[in-house]
Motif scaffolding. Structure first.
Motif, short mmCIF file in Angstrom:
data_model
loop_
_atom_site.label_atom_id
_atom_site.label_comp_id
_atom_site.label_asym_id
_atom_site.label_seq_id
_atom_site.Cartn_x
_atom_site.Cartn_y
_atom_site.Cartn_z
N ALA A 1 -4.76 -7.52 2.19
CA ALA A 1 -3.60 -7.05 2.94
C ALA A 1 -3.80 -7.29 4.43
O ALA A 1 -2.85 -7.57 5.17
CB ALA A 1 -3.36 -5.57 2.68
N LEU B 1 -4.27 0.02 -1.68
CA LEU B 1 -5.07 -0.72 -0.71
C LEU B 1 -6.40 -0.04 -0.42
O LEU B 1 -6.51 0.79 0.47
CB LEU B 1 -4.25 -0.94 0.57
N TRP C 1 5.20 -5.41 -0.60
CA TRP C 1 4.39 -4.36 0.03
C TRP C 1 4.55 -3.01 -0.66
O TRP C 1 3.60 -2.25 -0.78
CB TRP C 1 4.79 -4.25 1.51
N GLN D 1 2.04 -2.91 -3.13
CA GLN D 1 0.65 -3.07 -2.70
C GLN D 1 0.14 -1.83 -2.00
O GLN D 1 -1.01 -1.43 -2.15
CB GLN D 1 0.55 -4.21 -1.66
#
Lengths: 432, 533
Positions: free
Chosen positions: B505, B497, B490, B493
């Motif tokens: 996600a 996003l 995460w 990521q």
């Protein structure tokens, strides 16, 4: 206006997730002339568990026992939540109608009606949920009573390990045994949908029963991954229960699994029979609002193939995964009508740096603000269009993932929005 | 436990020192508080510098880079893709810098060939059509994980040991010598004492923290750099912006992807760092000036590392807010010379991935002098063996092997990057050889698992289920592992996003939180009963 096939209707529902399917169902039941359009959508990813409200307050991670009481509390503490616009009585009615529909369609659900159930997940945790497919009914019971169980899994089925589930549960449920077998006629990598379709045939069921039977021993219950048929789950479950002489239950698998396929197939079969015109695997390419207030929507698979003229529209197009919302680096938009989206001030506020941050990610509460009749609103709460309604996860001020309220939200808001839309159609009719 | 040399840190520096000493017959133990390449060695571009980047700011480093680049291409060829590199300037860039570039390079021994602007678009079609100058240099790419894993494997082959998840918690100092180093096993909590003739502090950005435990102050600056991974490879060569070093001006290919970076932001501590959204935006906006498609491309991951920079007394100018003028050279600090007066303690820090071998050589020379060992360095002559331990980090290797083997029961646990069970088994064997427990994070570090577009959504649980089946996980460990693995993914990521990754996600959270309720599991992995709301 392109010169193409034109379809007329009172209501077009956009989106074929649980909210869209529910809206089409409830509209058809009210005698509203309905068209349903959408990509296959998120329903294929449904776990099959029907959540109403599983966690509240989210920041405390508190799991809810009595969802009805928790809903009252939620309404007080989060008045903007879509559930805040619907009374418990209406929510009860919407869920009851849905469960009745599923039961008469041959796929009954089971619930306690006053308390949430605890359902085992494929990683061995327990999820609070309101109702489960009949195929899963004995799971929560066996868990609550610590019934000695045999958990079966299959060579070649990835992401589902009976050993993992039993190991995780061992602290609170010591009487679990595991068994790994080959699936009848299955070799190499297995997929739950193929397995479920195979189990629709008597011979495969018989072979499976023979493979499990020698290992039953003293267990009282048998748990399998969710593979017990697609269409005739009642028959599949009955056969296995009889053949094994023990209650059998399913444990959900990773998504996408058969629980989503079942709902997809069931609605795909039943809605047309109820008079809903389904334009599945099609998307809306363009929209116009005509001078008389009606909507024209260009609809088709790869391009605009037909025009649907509708007195009203129900937006159930979901969030980012469902393509109802989209985002670039600078903001979030609603994809079809470009109606205003309630959202955090900028991208730095969308997500927390910790995936598992207890209060959840602010972006998950972004979405469409609606009035008490479920019509999207813009500046100062003004309704954008009198005949555009919205339901399901696209709505703002909820976090269905963390609150464990996805299905209930879809069903209850669809129910309430369809009722509001029905009112609108009657008003228009009487104004003529 | 006893050894000749205790090395603190299993980044490329520590690994390099261990191998250099091991090849001279010196016994070493490496202790690492996390896993191999957990710091800057794992959080960089994977760029084998030609040196041209440093010709103006740090000519000495430029010369070192140039020499090591040449050497490593022969000695560790299997870790390197000799792509070549370009320096390109776009309209508006500093023309004096451009004009001086060839001669300044030459002074550092670096060749920069001017390339015709029409030709450069044939070489790299993704380049902007607003270029005003282009030069070719011999930049290359290097896989830092393969490099470290192979270096450690060779050191182990020559008698060294690696203790992962082993944090230094204190030194026993007697009469100006470190008699023993106390090391805590982060998994079991057990503390163990290691006696060594020499202690080498190769803790990278944590060198200051380690040295402080021995009463030795080192003034360090922590400069965070953030990098972005594209879904597809944008260019064949390394592309550098021809200007004074700043944000978002290098694009480095890495197998099937490209890596765009970087930034330089001072941080207070190297412990908790994140790629930030404003960095991501700055990198993309700057990168898109050289390569316009970067504005639209899909990024699959962001990561960052902390450059350990040594603060030199008297050189702390305030006119250098991003620390880019601080030397990227390395420093070998003999702690006998400092106020702490420790006879058997040395710190090696600063430097670059490109010069790791040279840093290791100098450190090993110092160690051998102290130990009275006459053996000369061999790492500049003996090639680095290509071992099986490190082979699965290479993009594309696992799929090829899997397709060739055609074993129907060898299911793919990671479908994005096509990593089958058999590869996971090999990695587990390697981890065991390194005294470790095969965790999700350790396996993903040594393979492509979790690095494709799904970013671990599906492969995490497939891998967890498999590890349970094989008895590598027990009890609630799987929950703890899933949580740790997904949180780690995460970090990379979260700042990226929007568009498709945002939808991805959402699916990840729907499955792992919505269904699995991982956010509700306590740290110990226990979920309590239903509460009365």
């Amino acid at each position: 206006m392109p010169d193409k096939e034109e379809t007329l209707c009172d209501l077009i529902v956009i989106g074929t997730g649980l909210a869209g399917l529910s809206a089409a169902l409830f509209a058809a039941r009210r005698g509203i002339d309905t068209v349903l359009v959408g990509l296959t959508g998120e329903i294929g990813f449904a776990s099959g568990l029907l959540d109403l409200l599983g966690v509240h307050p989210v920041a405390d991670g508190r799991m809810v026992k009595d969802p009805w009481r928790a809903l009252e509390r939620l309404r007080r503490e989060e008045p903007g939540h879509p559930y805040g616009k619907i009374d418990n009585d209406v929510i009860r009615k919407s869920i009851a109608d849905m469960l009745a529909f599923l039961a008469e369609s041959g796929y009954p659900y089971w619930c306690d009606s006053q308390a949430n159930l605890r359902m085992v997940t494929p990683v061995g945790t327990c999820k609070p949920t309101y109702a489960v497919p009949h195929t899963m009914q004995y799971g929560p019971v066996a868990l609550a009573q610590k019934t000695p169980c045999l958990l079966v899994d299959f060579e070649g089925l990835k992401g589902y390990s009976a050993i993992q589930i039993a190991a995780k549960l061992s602290a609170c449920h010591p009487h679990l045994r595991t068994l790994r077998i080959a699936f009848p006629e299955g070799r190499g990598e297995l997929y739950t949908e193929h397995m479920a379709r195979a189990l629709e045939t008597t011979a495969v069921r018989a072979t499976l029963i023979e493979a499990i039977r020698p290992h039953i021993g003293d267990v009282l219950c048998i748990g399998l991954p969710a593979i017990l048929g697609i269409y005739d789950t009642v028959r599949v479950l009955e056969d296995l229960t009889q053949g094994l002489g023990r209650p059998v239950f399913e444990i959900p698998t990773m998504v996408p699994g058969v629980t989503g396929v079942r709902l997809q197939e069931l609605f795909g079969r039943r809605l047309p029979a109820l008079g809903v015109r389904c334009l599945m695997q099609q998307r809306v390419w363009n929209t116009w609002r005509r001078t008389d207030g009606r909507w024209s929507l260009a609809v088709g698979q790869n391009t605009a193939e037909r025009t649907v003229r509708a007195r009203s529209v129900m937006l159930c197009s979901g969030r980012f995964f469902g393509k109802g919302l989209c985002a670039d680096r600078h903001g979030i938009r609603e994809t079809i009508f470009d109606v205003p989206v309630v959202q955090p001030f900028d991208r730095t506020l969308w997500h927390n740096k910790d995936l598992l941050h207890a209060p959840g990610h602010p972006i998950n509460r972004a979405g469409l603000a609606v009035d008490h009749r479920f019509r999207p609103t813009g500046d100062q709460g003004r309704v954008v269009f009198p005949n555009l309604f919205a339901a399901g996860t696209i709505l703002a001020y909820q976090d269905w993932v963390r609150q464990k309220c996805g299905s209930g939200l879809a069903i209850a808001t669809a129910y309430a929005a369809v009722a509001a839309c029905h009112e609108y159609l009657k008003e228009v009719e009487s104004a003529k | 436990m006893q050894t000749q040399v205790l090395i603190i840190g299993a980044g490329i520096t520590g690994a390099g020192v261990a191998r250099d000493l091991a090849l001279r017959g010196v016994h070493c133990i490496i202790v690492e508080k996390q896993d191999v390449n957990a710091g800057a060695s794992g959080g960089n571009h994977g760029l084998l510098h030609s040196g041209a980047r440093y010709i103006a700011s740090d000519p000495a480093s430029a010369v070192e880079c140039q020499r090591e680049n040449h050497l490593l291409k022969h000695l560790a060829a299997h870790c390197i893709e000799a792509t070549g590199g370009l320096f390109v300037a776009v309209a508006g860039d500093d023309e004096n810098y451009i004009a001086d570039f060839p001669s300044t390079s030459r002074r550092c021994g670096i060749t920069a060939h001017e390339i015709d602007l029409k030709e450069v678009h044939e070489l790299e079609p993704a380049l902007s059509n607003r270029l005003i100058a282009a030069y070719a240099v011999n930049d290359a790419t290097i896989d830092p994980f393969k490099l470290s894993l192979d270096t450690i494997a060779d050191a182990q082959l020559h008698g060294s040991r690696l203790l992962r998840y082993s944090r230094v918690v204190g030194f026993e100092i007697v009469h100006g010598r470190i008699r023993a180093t106390r090391v805590k096993d982060e998994l079991t909590g057990r503390v163990l004492s290691i006696a060594a003739d020499i202690v080498v502090n190769a803790a990278g950005a944590w060198a200051g923290v380690v040295a402080a435990q021995a009463g030795a102050p080192i003034r360090m600056r922590y400069s965070k750099g953030t990098l972005l991974v594209t879904q597809n490879r944008i260019a064949y060569r390394v592309i550098n912006r021809l200007r004074k070093a700043t944000d978002g001006d290098i694009l480095v290919p890495g197998g099937t992807v490209s890596i765009l970076g970087t930034t330089s932001e001072r941080v207070a501590s190297p412990d908790v760092i994140y790629p930030e959204i404003h960095e991501v935006d700055a990198i993309i906006d700057e990168g898109a000036v050289m390569l316009p498609q970067l504005a639209e491309t899909r990024f699959i991951r962001a990561y960052c590392g902390v450059r350990p920079l040594l603060e030199e007394a008297g050189k702390r100018g305030t006119d250098d807010p991003d620390d880019r003028a601080v030397s990227r050279g390395f420093a070998l600090i003999d702690h006998l010379a400092g106020p702490e007066k420790l006879a058997n303690f040395v710190t090696i820090t600063g430097g670059k991935l490109t010069t790791y071998r040279l840093m290791a050589e100098r450190t090993a020379d110092w160690v051998c002098r102290r130990l009275g060992i006459q053996q000369p360095c061999r790492t500049h002559r003996v090639p680095l063996p290509n071992t099986v331990d490190a082979r699965w980090t290479e993009p594309g290797l696992a799929p090829n092997t899997w397709l060739r083997s055609h074993a129907p029961n060898d299911a793919l646990l990671c479908e994005c990057e096509m990593v089958p069970r058999s590869v996971v088994e090999q990695i587990v064997t390697t981890i065991r050889k390194q005294d470790g427990r095969p965790s999700l994070k350790a396996i993903s570090l040594r393979s492509r698992i979790g690095k494709g577009p799904c970013q671990g959504t599906f492969c995490s649980q497939r891998l967890a289920a498999y590890l349970y089946d094989r008895n590598y996980l027990a009890g609630s460990q799987g929950i703890v592992e899933l949580r740790a693995f997904l949180r780690e993914r995460w970090r990379g990521q979260q700042p990226l996003l929007w568009d498709t990754p945002l939808a991805q996600a959402e699916l990840l959270e729907a499955m792992h939180c919505g269904l699995f309720c991982l956010e509700l599991a306590a740290e110990g992995g226990v979920i309590e009963g239903l509460d009365h709301a």
